[in-house]
Design an enzyme around this catalytic site. Structure first.
Site, PDB file in Angstrom:
ATOM      1  N   LYS A 139     -15.475  -8.251 -10.105  1.00 39.78           N
ATOM      2  CA  LYS A 139     -16.698  -7.755 -10.755  1.00 39.78           C
ATOM      3  C   LYS A 139     -17.888  -8.627 -10.345  1.00 39.78           C
ATOM      4  O   LYS A 139     -18.955  -8.125 -10.030  1.00 39.78           O
ATOM      5  CB  LYS A 139     -16.511  -7.784 -12.279  1.00 39.78           C
ATOM      6  CG  LYS A 139     -17.786  -7.454 -13.043  1.00 39.78           C
ATOM      7  CD  LYS A 139     -17.541  -7.326 -14.528  1.00 39.78           C
ATOM      8  CE  LYS A 139     -18.876  -7.235 -15.271  1.00 39.78           C
ATOM      9  NZ  LYS A 139     -18.876  -6.236 -16.315  1.00 39.78           N
ATOM     10  N   HIS A 281       2.601  24.488  15.213  1.00 39.85           N
ATOM     11  CA  HIS A 281       2.256  24.914  13.847  1.00 39.85           C
ATOM     12  C   HIS A 281       3.365  24.571  12.858  1.00 39.85           C
ATOM     13  O   HIS A 281       3.851  25.428  12.116  1.00 39.85           O
ATOM     14  CB  HIS A 281       1.933  26.400  13.807  1.00 39.85           C
ATOM     15  CG  HIS A 281       0.649  26.714  14.508  1.00 39.85           C
ATOM     16  ND1 HIS A 281      -0.564  26.229  14.085  1.00 39.85           N
ATOM     17  CD2 HIS A 281       0.400  27.414  15.631  1.00 39.85           C
ATOM     18  CE1 HIS A 281      -1.498  26.637  14.911  1.00 39.85           C
ATOM     19  NE2 HIS A 281      -0.951  27.351  15.868  1.00 39.85           N
TER      20      HIS A 281
END
Ligand SMILES: NC(=O)c1ncn([C@@H]2O[C@H](COP(=O)(O)O)[C@@H](O)[C@H]2O)c1NC=O
Length: 523
Positions: A139, A281
């Protein structure tokens, strides 16, 4: 935003002590004063590093078996105090600034994954003081550096050396992000573990499912050009996979390349013999095993030359020069992946600058991958991976005619392929190669028809081949069609209401049929 912060005082408290002595020695050489908790303090002292014990800094002993060590205003005030804003209050209370926090946490995950670990062991290994310091320092990254990864020690030392003991804002911000990732993953693991305990029983699926992925690549686009996309991997992916593979050359990987390479690699891993899988695919369009890799490639390619164009090719052996040359001379290919690549093969592939060449290293067949999941709108489906392996010993012979040894070999081969073909999956094969693949149809009989059409288009004789079906045949028509095409043996899970009718069809055509008792749907 403060640019450079000179590191004058550091607090070091680590469970995993690897690299810490060397790191502390370097900090010491740069004149950094160090505070440390019990075990870390002793380790550093034993190695002749001057360090102050946190308890003598706070004037408060460590207590309650380590539950309270660093939870003190002299520690947290020193970390959280905003330089320039809180200086007066810090001076008033004798709070010395702490400019760097080096912490890694109690080994919670390692503890709970140990066989026989109890709830008490788990709770003892929930770190409280560590994450509190990590979060506080992250922080206050404007004034403090937070270090949670031993892998960052060297870079930090180098930067401090080059900057008279200071770290830049950019580095502190980066470290703060890593710190919050670290505590988020840690709390996620605790929530997953505790959420999986119900009525003293461990449930496979916890109350909430927390998982963390770290961005590896920004992709040009997703499945389609209008979709933005990125590739994330597990924080520490293990084993050979698309997530751990290294790209040696070629254009950047696309979203579809990654998905298809994963499909090809996971399929080729299923074989012990030298194997080649060509995927298009997300479906294998040609698979073969052979004594030589080049032969396996030839055979896989021959199943469906048309679909192999622009495909993904995976191997389970080192890519050699002959195989690489055969590919580049013959076809357009998007990606080649193999456990390793010879110098000759690299040279051959280099002729095609755009071709993506990846190495994934050897794999360990005992490797246990993470759970499998799939997003649905508003939710997530989670399941174990489909990692069942069927051998000859698992087969139930249900037809009058028993399969020959060669047929059994081919049945097991096509079964392995079928597991990686989208449902409804039908695979025709013979002599360790696919003859035709029918994928992704809404009716099984149509998949069988497509497999036969593919074989015909490739000029491959279905006569004498075998057929694998990823799920049971609901009707006898699939068997009748296969027999008409020349299929001689069938492998399928069994379990249909009409199994008797389906077996009778096989007997009428003098086909051999085996049941696996296991289904391999893949969607
Ligand atoms: N209780 C506390 O105040 C506290 N402060 C730091 N720890 C942890 O203690 C470990 C280091 O302990 P040691 O230096 O005694 O080996 C680190 O993993 C650190 O995260 C704590 N332990 C647990 O909560």
């Amino acid at each position: 935003m403060t640019d450079k912060v000179a590191i004058r005082r550091a607090l070091i408290s680590v469970s995993d002590k690897s690299g810490i002595i060397e790191f502390a020695q370097q900090l010491c050489a740069m004149g950094v004063e160090m505070l440390s908790t019990g075990g870390t303090y002793r380790k550093l002292r034993e190695n002749g590093i001057p360090v102050i014990e946190v308890s003598s800094h706070t004037g408060f002993p460590e207590m309650m078996d380590g539950r309270v060590k660093t939870l003190h205003p002299l520690v947290h005030g020193g970390i959280l105090g905003r330089r320039g804003t809180d200086d007066t209050v810090m001076r008033k209370h004798g709070i010395a600034p702490i400019d760097m926090v080096v912490v890694n946490l109690y080994p919670f995950t390692q503890t709970v994954t140990r066989p026989g670990a109890s709830l008490e062991d788990a709770i003892d290994n929930i770190d409280i003081g560590g994450p509190t310091m990590v979060r506080a320092a992250a922080k206050n990254h404007n004034d403090v550096a937070i270090v949670v990864n031993a892998g960052d020690y060297t870079g930090i030392v180098d930067e401090m050396r080059a900057n008279e003991g200071a770290l830049s804002y950019a580095s502190r911000f980066d470290l703060a992000v890593k710190a919050f990732e670290h505590t988020a993953a840690y709390d996620g693991a605790i929530a997953n573990y505790l959420g999986s305990i119900k009525d003293s029983e461990t449930q496979r699926f916890p109350h909430t499912y927390n998982s963390q992925f770290i961005k590896k690549l920004d992709l040009r686009y997703g499945e389609n050009p209008h979709q933005q996309s990125a590739f994330y991997t597990e924080a520490k992916p293990t084993g050979a996979s698309i997530a751990t593979a290294t790209q040696l050359q070629g254009k950047a990987l696309s979203y579809n390349n990654i998905a298809d390479t994963d499909a090809a690699l996971e399929c080729v891993k299923a074989f012990d013999e030298p194997a080649c899988v060509i995927v298009k695919h997300a479906n294998p369009c040609g698979v073969a095993i052979a004594k030589e890799l080049c032969k396996a490639y030839d055979l896989a390619f021959a199943t469906d030359r048309e679909s192999a164009f622009g495909g993904i090719i995976a191997f389970n052996r080192a890519l050699d020069g002959a195989t690489a040359r055969a590919i580049v001379e013959r076809q357009f290919v998007e990606v080649i992946i193999a456990p390793s690549v010879s110098a000759e093969a690299r040279q051959a592939v280099a002729e095609k600058k755009n071709l993506r060449l990846l190495v994934c290293g050897p794999w360990d067949s005992g490797h246990v991958p993470e759970l499998d999941y799939k997003r649905v709108n508003g939710g997530l489906l989670i399941q174990e991976r489909d990692d069942v392996i069927i051998t000859a010993a698992n087969l139930t012979m249900v037809s009058r005619r028993q399969p020959s040894k060669d047929e059994i070999r081919d049945l097991l081969f096509t079964w392995k392929v079928a597991k990686f073909v989208k449902s409804n999956a039908i695979v025709y094969g013979k002599d360790g190669r696919t003859i035709g693949v029918g994928a992704g149809q809404m009716s099984r009989v149509n998949s069988a028809r497509i497999a036969a059409i593919k074989a015909e288009q490739a000029g491959l004789a279905v006569q004498g081949s075998v057929m694998a079906s990823d799920a049971f045949f609901p009707f006898r028509d699939g068997i009748d069609n296969a027999a008409a095409a020349g299929v001689r043996a069938v492998i399928q899970p069994g379990g249909s209401l009409r199994d008797e009718e389906v077996i009778a069809a096989a007997d009428e055509h003098d086909m051999a049929m085996v049941f696996t008792g296991i289904r391999h749907f893949r969607h």
